[in-house]
Design a protein around this motif. Structure first.
Motif, short mmCIF file in Angstrom:
data_model
loop_
_atom_site.label_atom_id
_atom_site.label_comp_id
_atom_site.label_asym_id
_atom_site.label_seq_id
_atom_site.Cartn_x
_atom_site.Cartn_y
_atom_site.Cartn_z
N GLN A 23 -20.02 -120.68 -14.66
CA GLN A 23 -21.07 -119.69 -14.41
C GLN A 23 -20.53 -118.30 -14.10
N PRO A 24 -19.46 -118.15 -13.30
CA PRO A 24 -18.91 -116.79 -13.09
C PRO A 24 -18.49 -116.14 -14.39
N TRP A 25 -17.93 -116.93 -15.30
CA TRP A 25 -17.55 -116.40 -16.61
C TRP A 25 -18.78 -115.93 -17.38
N GLY A 31 -22.59 -109.30 -17.94
CA GLY A 31 -22.44 -107.97 -17.34
C GLY A 31 -23.59 -107.62 -16.43
N THR A 32 -24.20 -108.63 -15.82
CA THR A 32 -25.34 -108.39 -14.94
C THR A 32 -25.43 -109.50 -13.92
N ASP A 33 -26.10 -109.22 -12.84
CA ASP A 33 -26.32 -110.23 -11.81
C ASP A 33 -27.78 -110.66 -11.84
N SER A 34 -28.27 -110.94 -13.04
CA SER A 34 -29.67 -111.32 -13.22
C SER A 34 -30.03 -112.56 -12.40
N LEU A 75 -25.10 -122.35 -21.16
CA LEU A 75 -24.62 -121.00 -20.88
C LEU A 75 -25.33 -119.97 -21.74
N LEU A 76 -25.50 -120.28 -23.02
CA LEU A 76 -26.15 -119.34 -23.93
C LEU A 76 -27.61 -119.11 -23.56
N VAL A 77 -28.30 -120.16 -23.19
CA VAL A 77 -29.71 -120.03 -22.82
C VAL A 77 -29.88 -119.06 -21.66
N VAL A 78 -29.06 -119.25 -20.64
CA VAL A 78 -29.19 -118.42 -19.44
C VAL A 78 -28.80 -116.97 -19.73
N VAL A 79 -27.71 -116.77 -20.47
CA VAL A 79 -27.28 -115.41 -20.79
C VAL A 79 -28.32 -114.72 -21.66
N ASP A 80 -28.88 -115.43 -22.62
CA ASP A 80 -29.89 -114.83 -23.50
C ASP A 80 -31.14 -114.46 -22.72
N LEU A 86 -26.41 -113.34 -27.26
CA LEU A 86 -25.69 -114.60 -27.38
C LEU A 86 -24.22 -114.25 -27.63
N PRO A 87 -23.40 -114.27 -26.59
CA PRO A 87 -22.01 -113.80 -26.71
C PRO A 87 -21.17 -114.61 -27.70
N ASP A 88 -20.40 -113.90 -28.51
CA ASP A 88 -19.48 -114.57 -29.44
C ASP A 88 -18.47 -115.43 -28.70
N ALA A 89 -18.14 -115.03 -27.46
CA ALA A 89 -17.14 -115.76 -26.69
C ALA A 89 -17.58 -117.18 -26.38
N VAL A 90 -18.88 -117.43 -26.43
CA VAL A 90 -19.41 -118.78 -26.22
C VAL A 90 -19.69 -119.45 -27.57
#
Length: 218
Positions: A23-25, A31-34, A75-80, A86-90
């Motif tokens: 999760q920290p990653w 880039g946010t603390d949503s 991870l993608l669901v939460v970041v989106d 949807l970060p390429d890194a994932v």
């Protein structure tokens, strides 16, 4: 291979712990603390996905692949939801997991036909999403296009009915969510919606009910 209740529980716990550690990653990628990232939503999402992976898998390679995809999807669901991205890194590692894992499963079980169908399905879904993104860039982004290959490969490995239902279900879920938000006045027709979570839910629906809902494609 049949995974018992203990195996399902252990897989769920392992996926939940992995998501918690990552999760920290995910927060740094966003880039946010949503609030989506502060509430650690990834942990229960990954745990549920891990349980589903254990139920769905018919071999050890499949179990590993499906469980890792469940963590990545969480991870993608939460970041989106947090930043509409949807970060390429994932997404990129999910392609590696899917390709190597399914190839290993085909090598062990002789499921080369399943592997070919998965590759074809991934390509087909990417082409469909790319065409839709070019036609309506405000509705679909390149991140959605990239993720569609993972979704297509996963569902295609399971079968054609899973692919068709999963592909259609993503758009059905998106339409329902948009309608509900409009009715609740939480959004307008010009509002941007994250499509990644809809793709993940569609994939779950396809994997779970594809042969039942669309037996003609089975």
């Amino acid at each position: 291979m049949t995974v018992g209740a203990l195996g399902v529980a252990l897989t769920a716990v392992a996926c939940g712990v992995a998501a918690l550690l990552l999760q920290p990653w995910a927060r740094s990628l966003a880039g946010t603390d949503s609030r989506w990232l502060r509430r650690r939503v990834t942990t229960p999402l990954a745990a549920v996905g891990g349980a589903g992976a254990a139920v769905l898998a018919s071999s050890r390679p499949e179990l590993v692949v499906f469980a890792l995809l469940a963590v990545g999807a969480a991870l993608l669901v939460v970041v989106d939801l947090a930043v509409l991205r949807l970060p390429d890194a994932v997404v990129a590692p999910m392609y590696l997991v899917l390709g190597v894992g399914l190839a290993s499963s085909a090598l062990l079980t002789g499921g080369w036909g399943d592997l070919a169908r998965a590759a074809l399905s991934a390509g087909l879904l990417v082409l469909v999403y790319l065409a839709l993104a070019l036609a309506a860039p405000s509705n679909l982004g390149l991140g959605d296009v990239k993720l569609s290959g993972v979704v297509g490969g996963f569902l295609g490995w399971l079968g054609w009915s899973e692919l068709v239902l999963g592909g259609l279900a993503a758009f059905a879920v998106s339409a329902v969510v948009a309608l509900v938000l409009l009715l609740l006045r939480r959004a307008t027709r010009d509002s941007a919606f994250p499509f990644g979570p809809c793709m993940v839910l569609g994939a779950v629906a396809g994997a779970a009910w594809g042969p039942v809902v669309l037996p003609a494609f089975a």
